[in-house]
Motif scaffolding. Structure first.
Motif, PDB file in Angstrom:
ATOM      1  N   LYS A 189       1.054  -1.408  -0.016  1.00 49.49           N
ATOM      2  CA  LYS A 189       0.081   0.019   0.173  1.00 49.49           C
ATOM      3  C   LYS A 189       0.891   1.232  -0.002  1.00 49.49           C
ATOM      4  O   LYS A 189       0.513   2.365  -0.485  1.00 49.49           O
ATOM      5  N   ARG A 192       2.065   1.821  -3.456  1.00 44.17           N
ATOM      6  CA  ARG A 192       1.070   2.459  -4.285  1.00 44.17           C
ATOM      7  C   ARG A 192       0.906   3.789  -3.989  1.00 44.17           C
ATOM      8  O   ARG A 192       0.804   4.659  -4.989  1.00 44.17           O
ATOM      9  N   GLN A 214      -7.368  -8.696  -0.064  1.00 43.35           N
ATOM     10  CA  GLN A 214      -7.935  -8.272  -0.951  1.00 43.35           C
ATOM     11  C   GLN A 214      -9.345  -8.736  -0.730  1.00 43.35           C
ATOM     12  O   GLN A 214     -10.518  -7.909  -1.214  1.00 43.35           O
ATOM     13  N   ASP A 219      -7.300  -2.978  -1.383  1.00 43.18           N
ATOM     14  CA  ASP A 219      -6.916  -3.054  -2.878  1.00 43.18           C
ATOM     15  C   ASP A 219      -5.493  -2.878  -2.889  1.00 43.18           C
ATOM     16  O   ASP A 219      -4.637  -2.005  -2.584  1.00 43.18           O
ATOM     17  N   GLY A 221      -3.620  -3.698  -5.541  1.00 40.93           N
ATOM     18  CA  GLY A 221      -3.044  -3.636  -7.149  1.00 40.93           C
ATOM     19  C   GLY A 221      -2.688  -4.591  -7.706  1.00 40.93           C
ATOM     20  O   GLY A 221      -3.046  -5.777  -7.475  1.00 40.93           O
TER      21      GLY A 221
END
Ligand SMILES: [Zn+2]
Ligand SMILES: [Zn+2]
Length: 339
Positions: A189, A192, A214, A219, A221
């Motif tokens: 995270k 990201r 997830q 999320d 990715g």
């Protein structure tokens, strides 16, 4: 003669773990017990084999992933903020900000409230809700990094070091050691958030918990298993693996890897050297000294009980701040996460 209730009379350490007598349950017990309240999914807190286990739905999902569905354990999910009565004790779970599903156990008995923090941290973590300070008579704090020398730098700053290294060595693979539960997903995270939107490659042992995160709505990715790579030379790639795999035969497939390790312990240079880590990243899921002391000052509990870590320095700090403190000798807890 006073009728004041001594908190030690209803919650105390035993060889099996911290025991709540009027509720007849253990918190994060070290062995299988008839009834357990589990603060979070790390292996030194969540163990298999309990006849009944109460935890957040996320923690129970983590335990099912790790312990083959736990068919012999009666599972009692309790969401943050909901309350349930066990024996004569009201039990509530409050966010601890440590990993997905991590909770403080809030125990109310007669006129008293004891909060068992489990592991916690105070800085924002995109994979779980933030720690919630709760007024109480006794606050049981962790003490993993309870020395003034432990000051965790900004996590985005540490991720910036990793990305600068990737930019500097575009021909090399960056191999980052992470604990499978919590640290792995937080590092993803953070990458990201720092703008890294390329595929992040994972060692096989990290896949199951990432999938679970997830499914729980975190999320991550584009992530993929290293073994699924076709025509991929991993040059310029970021690969996450368990810390033990950094020096393992497994790591030889990568192009002249730069080895990194994301852990609060990377503050200690000898530990980085021990692990043959070139790029230590100080990213921790535990409160550092400032967070521990600020939390105790903010909650200002009647008493501070200290568990698993460096109890002495924090106990001394508490005495200087007029908070009665005691070290709880609990066995079976590890330094950080699990490997
Ligand atoms: Zn712990
Ligand atoms: Zn933990």
């Amino acid at each position: 003669m006073t009728d004041t209730l001594d908190p030690r009379s209803w919650l105390y350490p035993t060889p099996r773990g911290l025991y709540c007598k009027p509720g007849d349950f253990y918190i994060d017990p070290a062995v299988a017990v008839p009834r357990a309240v589990i603060t979070h999914g790390h292996g030194d807190h969540a163990r298999p084999g309990h006849r009944a286990a109460l935890a957040t739905p996320e923690t129970l999902a983590i335990m099912r992933t790790r312990f083959e569905d736990m068919p012999d354990t009666s599972q009692q999910p309790l969401k943050y903020g909901e309350s349930v009565r066990i024996g004569d004790v009201d039990v509530e779970l409050a966010p601890a900000g440590h990993i997905l599903g991590s909770a403080q156990a809030v125990l109310a008995y007669k006129s008293q409230r004891i909060v068992v923090s489990g592991d916690f941290k105070r800085r924002p973590d995109p994979t779980c809700p933030p720690f919630e300070p709760i007024p109480c008579d006794v606050f049981i704090t962790e003490a993993t990094f309870a020395l003034p020398v432990f000051h965790h730098p900004s996590d985005m700053g540490e991720i910036g070091k990793l990305l600068r290294s990737v930019a500097t060595f575009p021909e090399r693979t960056h191999l980052v050691g992470v604990y499978a539960l919590g640290k792995c997903q937080r590092v993803i995270k953070l990458l990201r958030a720092a703008g890294w939107d390329k595929r992040i490659w994972l060692h096989g042992s990290l896949m199951a918990l990432c999938k679970l995160y997830q499914e729980q709505g975190v999320d991550l990715g584009d992530i993929a298993h290293v073994s699924d790579a076709i025509l991929e030379n991993f040059r310029g790639a970021i690969v996450l693996c368990p810390p033990s795999a950094i020096a393992d035969r497994w790591s030889r497939r990568f192009a002249d890897p730069v080895t990194a390790f994301a852990s609060g312990w990377m503050r200690v240079r000898a530990r980085a050297r021990q692990r043959a880590v070139e790029l230590p990243l100080i990213i921790s899921d535990h409160a550092d000294w400032d967070e521990l002391t600020a939390t105790a000052a903010e909650i200002a509990p009647g008493e501070l009980w200290i568990t698993h870590g460096r109890e002495e320095a924090l106990a001394r700090w508490a005495h200087l701040h007029d908070i009665p403190a005691r070290a709880l000798a609990l066995v079976g807890y590890e330094d950080e996460g699990d490997d």
